[in-house]
Design a protein around this motif. Structure first.
Motif, mmCIF file in Angstrom:
data_model
loop_
_atom_site.group_PDB
_atom_site.id
_atom_site.type_symbol
_atom_site.label_atom_id
_atom_site.label_comp_id
_atom_site.label_asym_id
_atom_site.label_seq_id
_atom_site.Cartn_x
_atom_site.Cartn_y
_atom_site.Cartn_z
ATOM 1 N N SER A 153 0.809 -1.015 -0.044
ATOM 2 C CA SER A 153 -0.127 -0.067 -0.060
ATOM 3 C C SER A 153 0.900 1.225 0.063
ATOM 4 C CB SER A 153 -0.956 -0.086 1.085
ATOM 5 O OG SER A 153 -1.968 -1.039 1.156
ATOM 6 N N LEU A 154 2.080 1.258 0.603
ATOM 7 C CA LEU A 154 2.818 2.425 0.537
ATOM 8 C C LEU A 154 3.402 2.850 -0.847
ATOM 9 C CD1 LEU A 154 5.207 1.454 3.660
ATOM 10 C CD2 LEU A 154 3.340 3.130 3.644
ATOM 11 N N SER A 155 3.208 1.737 -1.708
ATOM 12 C CA SER A 155 3.613 2.080 -3.201
ATOM 13 C C SER A 155 2.380 2.559 -3.997
ATOM 14 C CB SER A 155 4.290 0.731 -3.803
ATOM 15 O OG SER A 155 5.317 0.552 -3.042
ATOM 16 N N PHE A 156 1.239 2.638 -3.183
ATOM 17 C CA PHE A 156 0.167 2.916 -4.016
ATOM 18 C C PHE A 156 0.047 4.542 -4.642
ATOM 19 C CE2 PHE A 156 -4.232 4.891 -4.195
ATOM 20 C CZ PHE A 156 -4.747 4.035 -5.133
ATOM 21 N N THR A 157 -0.184 4.639 -5.826
ATOM 22 C CA THR A 157 -0.198 5.937 -6.266
ATOM 23 C C THR A 157 -1.783 6.065 -7.170
ATOM 24 O OG1 THR A 157 0.562 5.442 -8.654
ATOM 25 C CG2 THR A 157 2.343 6.219 -7.088
ATOM 26 N N ASN A 158 -2.284 7.393 -7.382
ATOM 27 C CA ASN A 158 -3.319 7.582 -7.903
ATOM 28 C C ASN A 158 -3.466 7.449 -9.377
ATOM 29 O OD1 ASN A 158 -4.838 8.195 -5.343
ATOM 30 N ND2 ASN A 158 -3.779 10.387 -5.528
ATOM 31 N N SER A 159 -2.401 7.212 -10.102
ATOM 32 C CA SER A 159 -2.169 7.141 -11.266
ATOM 33 C C SER A 159 -2.172 5.765 -11.815
ATOM 34 C CB SER A 159 -1.059 7.819 -11.973
ATOM 35 O OG SER A 159 0.174 7.260 -11.489
ATOM 36 N N LEU A 160 -3.432 5.079 -11.737
ATOM 37 C CA LEU A 160 -3.434 3.535 -12.041
ATOM 38 C C LEU A 160 -3.822 3.294 -13.547
ATOM 39 C CD1 LEU A 160 -5.624 2.061 -8.884
ATOM 40 C CD2 LEU A 160 -3.049 1.743 -9.387
ATOM 41 N N PRO A 161 -3.590 2.201 -14.147
ATOM 42 C CA PRO A 161 -3.989 2.319 -15.418
ATOM 43 C C PRO A 161 -5.551 2.180 -15.579
ATOM 44 C CG PRO A 161 -2.285 0.452 -14.916
ATOM 45 C CD PRO A 161 -2.879 1.204 -13.528
ATOM 46 N N GLN A 162 -5.961 2.604 -16.671
ATOM 47 C CA GLN A 162 -7.383 2.961 -16.804
ATOM 48 C C GLN A 162 -8.070 1.619 -16.960
ATOM 49 O OE1 GLN A 162 -7.960 4.961 -20.548
ATOM 50 N NE2 GLN A 162 -7.436 6.714 -19.836
ATOM 51 N N SER A 163 -7.526 0.272 -17.117
ATOM 52 C CA SER A 163 -8.059 -0.936 -17.160
ATOM 53 C C SER A 163 -8.180 -1.526 -15.611
ATOM 54 C CB SER A 163 -7.502 -1.729 -18.092
ATOM 55 O OG SER A 163 -6.302 -2.059 -17.801
ATOM 56 N N CYS A 164 -7.780 -0.858 -14.502
ATOM 57 C CA CYS A 164 -7.466 -1.417 -13.381
ATOM 58 C C CYS A 164 -8.515 -0.649 -12.325
ATOM 59 C CB CYS A 164 -6.377 -1.365 -13.000
ATOM 60 S SG CYS A 164 -5.018 -2.512 -13.953
ATOM 61 N N TYR A 165 -9.041 -1.173 -11.148
ATOM 62 C CA TYR A 165 -9.452 -0.645 -10.004
ATOM 63 C C TYR A 165 -9.151 -1.492 -8.897
ATOM 64 C CZ TYR A 165 -12.852 -4.532 -10.501
ATOM 65 O OH TYR A 165 -13.497 -5.643 -10.454
ATOM 66 N N VAL A 166 -9.180 -0.495 -7.580
ATOM 67 C CA VAL A 166 -8.892 -1.324 -6.404
ATOM 68 C C VAL A 166 -10.038 -2.134 -5.842
ATOM 69 C CG1 VAL A 166 -8.120 -0.658 -4.019
ATOM 70 C CG2 VAL A 166 -7.170 0.551 -5.803
ATOM 71 N N ILE A 167 -9.649 -3.536 -5.630
ATOM 72 C CA ILE A 167 -10.562 -4.084 -4.780
ATOM 73 C C ILE A 167 -10.696 -3.771 -3.401
ATOM 74 C CG2 ILE A 167 -11.273 -6.632 -4.329
ATOM 75 C CD1 ILE A 167 -9.661 -7.488 -6.893
ATOM 76 N N GLY A 168 -9.586 -3.794 -2.759
ATOM 77 C CA GLY A 168 -9.467 -3.395 -1.539
ATOM 78 C C GLY A 168 -8.125 -3.448 -0.781
ATOM 79 N N ASN A 169 -8.144 -3.229 0.468
ATOM 80 C CA ASN A 169 -6.648 -3.284 1.236
ATOM 81 C C ASN A 169 -6.924 -4.484 2.397
ATOM 82 O OD1 ASN A 169 -5.699 -0.903 0.012
ATOM 83 N ND2 ASN A 169 -7.142 0.294 0.915
ATOM 84 N N LEU A 170 -5.957 -5.120 2.717
ATOM 85 C CA LEU A 170 -5.645 -6.071 3.772
ATOM 86 C C LEU A 170 -4.638 -5.901 4.419
ATOM 87 C CD1 LEU A 170 -5.039 -9.516 2.182
ATOM 88 C CD2 LEU A 170 -4.886 -7.504 0.690
ATOM 89 N N SER A 171 -4.465 -6.336 5.682
ATOM 90 C CA SER A 171 -3.432 -6.504 6.593
ATOM 91 C C SER A 171 -2.787 -7.748 6.448
ATOM 92 C CB SER A 171 -3.544 -5.985 7.675
ATOM 93 O OG SER A 171 -4.061 -4.555 7.997
ATOM 94 N N VAL A 172 -1.754 -8.075 5.905
ATOM 95 C CA VAL A 172 -0.949 -9.436 5.763
ATOM 96 C C VAL A 172 0.019 -9.470 7.130
ATOM 97 C CG1 VAL A 172 0.421 -11.036 4.542
ATOM 98 C CG2 VAL A 172 -1.161 -9.287 3.428
ATOM 99 N N PRO A 173 -0.139 -10.580 7.889
ATOM 100 C CA PRO A 173 0.740 -10.835 8.883
ATOM 101 C C PRO A 173 1.949 -11.293 8.675
ATOM 102 C CG PRO A 173 -0.888 -12.783 8.700
ATOM 103 C CD PRO A 173 -1.202 -11.568 7.644
ATOM 104 N N VAL A 174 2.605 -10.150 8.139
ATOM 105 C CA VAL A 174 4.176 -10.164 7.693
ATOM 106 C C VAL A 174 5.063 -9.043 8.156
ATOM 107 C CG1 VAL A 174 3.551 -9.723 5.407
ATOM 108 C CG2 VAL A 174 5.676 -10.940 5.986
ATOM 109 N N ASP A 175 6.225 -9.141 8.582
ATOM 110 C CA ASP A 175 7.161 -8.055 8.715
ATOM 111 C C ASP A 175 7.229 -7.237 7.702
ATOM 112 O OD1 ASP A 175 8.850 -6.077 9.830
ATOM 113 O OD2 ASP A 175 9.898 -7.700 10.800
ATOM 114 N N SER A 176 7.157 -6.015 7.516
ATOM 115 C CA SER A 176 7.509 -5.146 6.478
ATOM 116 C C SER A 176 8.936 -5.241 5.820
ATOM 117 C CB SER A 176 7.378 -3.512 6.847
ATOM 118 O OG SER A 176 8.191 -3.202 7.899
ATOM 119 N N SER A 177 9.913 -5.771 6.742
ATOM 120 C CA SER A 177 11.196 -5.996 6.144
ATOM 121 C C SER A 177 11.104 -7.329 5.452
ATOM 122 C CB SER A 177 12.038 -6.167 7.335
ATOM 123 O OG SER A 177 11.670 -7.126 8.217
#
Length: 368
Positions: A153-177
């Motif tokens: 999600s930190l890499s998310f930008t508002n400039s997405l390809p026109q053929s794409c849309y965001v389904i949703g966000n989720l928290s994954v149990p994994v260390d960010s490193s």
């Protein structure tokens, strides 16, 4: 007898210890599979086992093909990859190989587990694949018309390809490193859950075994690790020999205590049964000393003739001891019947009897 009772209950307690150790031994879904021990407990279909052997919420089960299963109350079944008892985490994965789909609805309520680390990811649905190297495809969520990808999600930008849309966000149990590893492995199939209660880390560091203090307690303590299993390498023979020694020593002590107790009880019974008999014989049946002493005594002369008409027949010996009378013998006569005897003979007789040994009439003046 208190010692006997103590040893008896101590000896009877050994089989209980033996049973508890056996019933709470480590288990596996198959040989060389994941070791299952406290706080986890293996449940077998049709047999709930011993709840004392595991902490509530740590129940595991086995599949028909010997895989280990963790069932979360609100998130269903996960397969277990590994359990680290020292770090207190369990590594699980989705049986259908679509972890992200499971994580979208992950709910750990009602279980003792929490996620160690959470990193936010965004799911993206596009009408065509290969929209960019930063987007990692998720094959199990994609079909012929919708291609699902994931990216941090930190890499998310508002400039997405026109053929794409965001389904949703989720928290994954994994260390960010480790998020790069997570993504580069096609969205790893595994994730970790950890627990804080019961806390057995110190016990694990001491190479001990965690367990409940007692059957009626929810508190745990650390026990010496005498349990035999393939992971620890302890010998079945060593454990068996120890138990045999305990049982032999306890059995010998028990038998010795039983013998000592029976002997003491027998001696006490003899003392109790004999004492009343002596008392009755000396005090309740014969005459008392004052009555016996009231009977007159004489010393025989040279003629050795006894006094009274009863002995004019020339009696020459004592009817009790059958010894002849001699001059200067001390004689005692019973006043009521006037039969005479050696004083020491009739005294002993009257201490045990109240009648004359010759005529059998009462010798006591109180019964006349």
């Amino acid at each position: 007898m208190d010692i006997l009772n103590f040893l008896f209950h101590l000896f009877m307690f050994f089989p209980v210890i033996y049973t508890l150790q056996n019933s709470c031994q480590s288990s596996w879904c198959s040989e060389n599979n994941i070791l299952i021990r406290f706080p986890f407990r293996l449940e077998v279909e049709g047999d709930q086992g011993n709840p004392y052997c595991g902490y509530p919420g740590f129940e595991l089960s086995c599949t028909n093909d010997s895989r280990t299963i963790l069932t979360l109350p609100y998130s269903g079944v996960f397969y277990v990859r590994d359990i680290d008892y020292l770090r207190q985490y369990i590594q699980v994965y989705d049986p259908h190989r679509c972890l992200l789909n499971r994580l979208l609805s992950l709910n750990l309520s009602g279980s003792p587990f929490v996620t160690g680390f959470l990193t936010n990811f965004t799911l993206l649905s596009c009408s065509s694949p290969n929209i960019g190297s930063q987007f990692i495809p998720v094959d199990c969520l994609s079909n012929s018309t919708h291609f699902v990808s994931v990216f941090p999600s930190l890499s998310f930008t508002n400039s997405l390809p026109q053929s794409c849309y965001v389904i949703g966000n989720l928290s994954v149990p994994v260390d960010s490193s480790y998020q790069d590893f997570f993504l580069n492995n096609q969205v790893s199939e595994d994730f970790e859950l950890t627990w804080s209660k019961p806390n057995c880390r110190y016990c694990e560091l001491q190479d001990g075994l965690c367990g409940f203090k007692s059957r009626n307690s929810d508190q745990v303590r650390c026990f010496s690790n005498h349990q035999t299993n393939h992971q620890t390498g302890h010998s079945d023979d060593d454990l068996l020999i120890s138990r045999i020694i305990i049982l032999c020593v306890g059995g010998t002590a028990l038998l010795f205590a039983i013998g000592t107790g029976c002997l003491a009880r027998y001696s006490r019974r003899r003392t109790i049964s004999d004492e009343p008999a002596i008392t009755i014989t000396r005090m309740g049946v014969g005459l008392d000393e004052s009555t016996i002493e009231s009977f007159g005594k004489i010393v025989l002369g040279e003629s050795r003739r006894l006094p009274g008409v009863e002995h004019n027949d020339g009696t020459c010996c004592c009817p009790i001891c059958l010894s002849e009378y001699n001059s200067k013998d001390i004689i005692r006569c019973i006043p009521e019947c006037r039969h005479c005897f050696h004083a020491h003979c009739i005294d002993e007789w009257l201490r045990m009897n109240t009648t004359c040994p010759i005529c059998r009439n009462s010798a006591s003046p109180h019964f006349q």
